[in-house]
Design a protein around this motif. Sequence first.
Motif, PDB file in Angstrom:
ATOM      1  N   SER A 118       0.813  -1.224   0.000  1.00 43.88           N
ATOM      2  CA  SER A 118       0.000   0.000   0.000  1.00 43.88           C
ATOM      3  C   SER A 118       0.837   1.260   0.000  1.00 43.88           C
ATOM      4  N   MET A 120       1.745   2.573   2.731  1.00 44.86           N
ATOM      5  CA  MET A 120       1.280   3.274   3.930  1.00 44.86           C
ATOM      6  C   MET A 120       1.487   2.406   5.164  1.00 44.86           C
ATOM      7  N   ASP A 121       1.397   3.039   6.320  1.00 45.90           N
ATOM      8  CA  ASP A 121       1.622   2.341   7.589  1.00 45.90           C
ATOM      9  C   ASP A 121       0.279   1.934   8.194  1.00 45.90           C
ATOM     10  N   PHE A 122      -0.393   0.964   7.597  1.00 44.99           N
ATOM     11  CA  PHE A 122      -1.715   0.569   8.048  1.00 44.99           C
ATOM     12  C   PHE A 122      -1.720  -0.003   9.468  1.00 44.99           C
ATOM     13  N   ASP A 123      -0.632  -0.679   9.869  1.00 45.08           N
ATOM     14  CA  ASP A 123      -0.627  -1.276  11.207  1.00 45.08           C
ATOM     15  C   ASP A 123      -0.052  -0.341  12.281  1.00 45.08           C
ATOM     16  N   ASN A 124       0.314   0.874  11.877  1.00 45.93           N
ATOM     17  CA  ASN A 124       0.779   1.906  12.816  1.00 45.93           C
ATOM     18  C   ASN A 124       1.949   1.442  13.689  1.00 45.93           C
ATOM     19  N   ASP A 125       2.886   0.717  13.059  1.00 49.14           N
ATOM     20  CA  ASP A 125       4.064   0.300  13.828  1.00 49.14           C
ATOM     21  C   ASP A 125       5.262   1.206  13.573  1.00 49.14           C
ATOM     22  N   THR A 127       6.728   1.868  10.701  1.00 51.74           N
ATOM     23  CA  THR A 127       7.471   1.543   9.484  1.00 51.74           C
ATOM     24  C   THR A 127       6.478   1.183   8.381  1.00 51.74           C
ATOM     25  N   ILE A 128       6.925   1.307   7.145  1.00 51.67           N
ATOM     26  CA  ILE A 128       6.090   0.980   5.991  1.00 51.67           C
ATOM     27  C   ILE A 128       6.672  -0.239   5.294  1.00 51.67           C
ATOM     28  N   ASP A 133       1.107  -3.952   6.331  1.00 55.32           N
ATOM     29  CA  ASP A 133       0.852  -2.713   5.587  1.00 55.32           C
ATOM     30  C   ASP A 133       0.343  -2.975   4.175  1.00 55.32           C
ATOM     31  N   TYR A 186      -6.795   4.855  11.121  1.00 50.72           N
ATOM     32  CA  TYR A 186      -6.253   5.173   9.805  1.00 50.72           C
ATOM     33  C   TYR A 186      -6.351   6.670   9.569  1.00 50.72           C
ATOM     34  N   GLU A 190      -4.969   7.427   4.494  1.00 48.49           N
ATOM     35  CA  GLU A 190      -5.076   5.975   4.483  1.00 48.49           C
ATOM     36  C   GLU A 190      -6.518   5.526   4.243  1.00 48.49           C
TER      37      GLU A 190
END
Length: 386
Positions: A118, A120-125, A127-128, A133, A186, A190
């Motif tokens: 993606s 993007m940092d979908f899991d909010n950790d 890092t991308i 993600d 998100y 996102e």
Amino acid sequence: MKRVVLAVAVLAAVLVVPVATAAEPVRFATFNASLNRATQGKLLADLSEPDDPQARKVAEVVQRVRPDVLLLNEFDYVEGGAAVDAFRANYLARGQRGADPIDYPYVYIGPVNTGVPSGMDFDNDGTIGGGGDAFGFGAFPGQYGMAVLSKYPIGQARTFQRFRWIDMPGARLPDDPATPRPADWYSPEEQRSLRLSSKSHWDLPIHVGDKTVHFLTSHPTPPSFDGSEDRNGLRNQDEIRFWADYVTPSRADYIYDDAGTTGGLAPGARFVIAGDQNSDPLDGDSNGARQILYAPRVIDPLPGSAGAVEASAAQGGANEHQLGDPFFDTADFTDEAPGNIRVDYVLPSAPLIPLRSGVFWPASGDELARLNDASDHHLVWTDLIP
């Protein structure tokens, strides 16, 4: 164990329909076959020779049940269909341990969201990159994909791989518990990018004589592997809700497919909702399956097996405290949690007539119980008069 059964009102009428009919029954089935591999290309390599032990067991299950139309979940997608072609030629076309070969001249495969980056940092950790993600969790594009095999012609597919979650009215977008703002796990950027389907949703018209049955197939994300924001649990519920809205004309106006066509299924169209929904109506981490069980015209044939009852009693653990009847379980999961639950469905619509149904989960005294470890899921089937 307390026994609780969810069923639609029309089931009583279905049970008294005479089996004798001029039309031939058609067996629809779903099987999460766990034919996924950890690295890209590994499944194709395994299926290119006829000696993969797990694939042989999966093929034998299919040959024993002999569905006419079959959805395979967790079958890694390979562009061009080489993997499914190899499975048909090297496994299904070869009789496994005395079972007769089976031929499926019609196949549908398509790309899925699992493993697609993606950016993007979908899991909010912080890092991308990586599976968390991707548009759907996966180590590479196509992992945990889907395939449909059919003895009947498959018409023009509608796919919904790129439908955005935010475009669903009342979308259950997750909230970051660390902030006071609602539904903000998100970012706005996102949300404008994130797709609803963790794999894809397919509407495949199956042409059975002069009738068309829409095979509505999907594989929602497991409602776990997240945190208190419950992003996977919420997504699971909305992935299931998509089909409930799609078959309800008054609620389907917002839907658009990958070709840009809007709207849901035509009123009165015959359909079968199928797939591993990762949701039990009574137990486990998501009860979102109720949305399709109670959708208009949906009939629950209540497939079950003696093997599931035996396994629940023998394994104990979480199974001892469940509300649902173990007869209807379709998956053998971790005994601590969630236990064995019902997550795989083949749900026809009226005016289709279900004659019989079942879950391929042989009890220990059955010679075919040796096939129970082909996957942690069991094949579910329903015979229908179109």
